[in-house]
Design a protein around this motif. Structure first.
Motif, PDB file in Angstrom:
ATOM      1  N   ASP A  67       0.842  -1.195   0.000  1.00 48.93           N
ATOM      2  CA  ASP A  67       0.000   0.000   0.000  1.00 48.93           C
ATOM      3  C   ASP A  67       0.878   1.245   0.000  1.00 48.93           C
ATOM      4  O   ASP A  67       1.888   1.305   0.711  1.00 48.93           O
ATOM      5  N   ALA A  68       0.502   2.227  -0.784  1.00 48.11           N
ATOM      6  CA  ALA A  68       1.287   3.462  -0.907  1.00 48.11           C
ATOM      7  C   ALA A  68       1.493   4.160   0.435  1.00 48.11           C
ATOM      8  O   ALA A  68       2.498   4.845   0.633  1.00 48.11           O
ATOM      9  N   SER A  69       0.571   3.968   1.364  1.00 49.48           N
ATOM     10  CA  SER A  69       0.681   4.632   2.669  1.00 49.48           C
ATOM     11  C   SER A  69       1.824   4.088   3.519  1.00 49.48           C
ATOM     12  O   SER A  69       2.181   4.690   4.530  1.00 49.48           O
ATOM     13  N   LEU A 112       7.107   3.173  -6.542  1.00 52.85           N
ATOM     14  CA  LEU A 112       6.792   3.969  -5.350  1.00 52.85           C
ATOM     15  C   LEU A 112       5.736   5.011  -5.692  1.00 52.85           C
ATOM     16  O   LEU A 112       5.598   5.404  -6.847  1.00 52.85           O
ATOM     17  N   PRO A 113       4.998   5.480  -4.690  1.00 58.41           N
ATOM     18  CA  PRO A 113       3.960   6.479  -4.973  1.00 58.41           C
ATOM     19  C   PRO A 113       4.551   7.804  -5.445  1.00 58.41           C
ATOM     20  O   PRO A 113       5.643   8.206  -5.008  1.00 58.41           O
ATOM     21  N   GLU A 114       3.839   8.467  -6.347  1.00 56.28           N
ATOM     22  CA  GLU A 114       4.248   9.805  -6.791  1.00 56.28           C
ATOM     23  C   GLU A 114       4.183  10.758  -5.603  1.00 56.28           C
ATOM     24  O   GLU A 114       3.351  10.611  -4.720  1.00 56.28           O
ATOM     25  N   LEU A 116       6.355  11.202  -3.261  1.00 60.64           N
ATOM     26  CA  LEU A 116       7.127  10.767  -2.091  1.00 60.64           C
ATOM     27  C   LEU A 116       8.389  11.622  -1.989  1.00 60.64           C
ATOM     28  O   LEU A 116       9.070  11.844  -2.984  1.00 60.64           O
ATOM     29  N   ARG A 156       6.140   7.921 -16.632  1.00 62.24           N
ATOM     30  CA  ARG A 156       4.799   8.065 -16.050  1.00 62.24           C
ATOM     31  C   ARG A 156       3.873   8.787 -17.017  1.00 62.24           C
ATOM     32  O   ARG A 156       2.720   8.414 -17.163  1.00 62.24           O
TER      33      ARG A 156
END
Length: 160
Positions: A67-69, A112-114, A116, A156
């Protein structure tokens, strides 16, 4: 102990991250994820160091499955896939400019999440010992990091 640390930091308005490396007690992504889940605080997340991630046996796919969190910060650096020095710590203090080594940095960053926070962690002990000025080493590290992140943005955009 991590929970107490995260609570004390939060009381002072800070968030905390947990870094893993094969040379530490938390030696891999799986163990670090378990620790973060055990603490169970939104302000206690993973720090991903690209060299430690790959050297501990994890991949971009392993990151993408989380999860991105879970992620709080990434340290971008490059290295060889295999350890170069007798002591792991020596590799940690003598890294390669992002994009000039063997790590799949673009794939890792895409997993990885954008948004970050990204730091460039590229200590260059051997270049410093050879007389390369710190300012030059810093410029090389920043330029390499920017080039990797530009490639990530391009990919992306192309997939959007």
């Amino acid at each position: 102990q991590f929970a107490v640390f995260a609570e004390v930091a939060a009381d002072r308005g800070m968030q905390t991250t947990l870094e893993f490396a094969k040379s530490l007690a938390l030696s891999d992504l799986e163990t670090a994820v378990a620790a973060v889940r055990h603490v169970g605080r939104a302000d206690f997340r993973l720090l991903i160091d690209t060299m430690h991630l790959v050297r501990s046996g994890s991949t971009a796919a392993d990151l993408a499955a989380l999860d991105a969190s879970m992620f709080g910060y990434v340290q971008l650096s490059d290295s060889t896939l295999e350890q170069r020095n007798p002591a792991y710590r020596d590799d940690s203090s003598d890294r390669i400019v992002p994009g000039e080594g063997e790590l799949p940095l673009v794939d890792i960053m895409l997993a990885l999440p954008e948004g970050l926070p990204v730091g460039v962690e590229v200590p260059m002990r051997s270049r410093a010992a050879a007389g390369v000025p710190a300012r030059t080493c810093a410029r090389l590290a920043v330029e390499g990091g920017r080039a990797v992140l530009a490639e990530v943005r391009t990919k992306r955009c192309a997939s959007a």
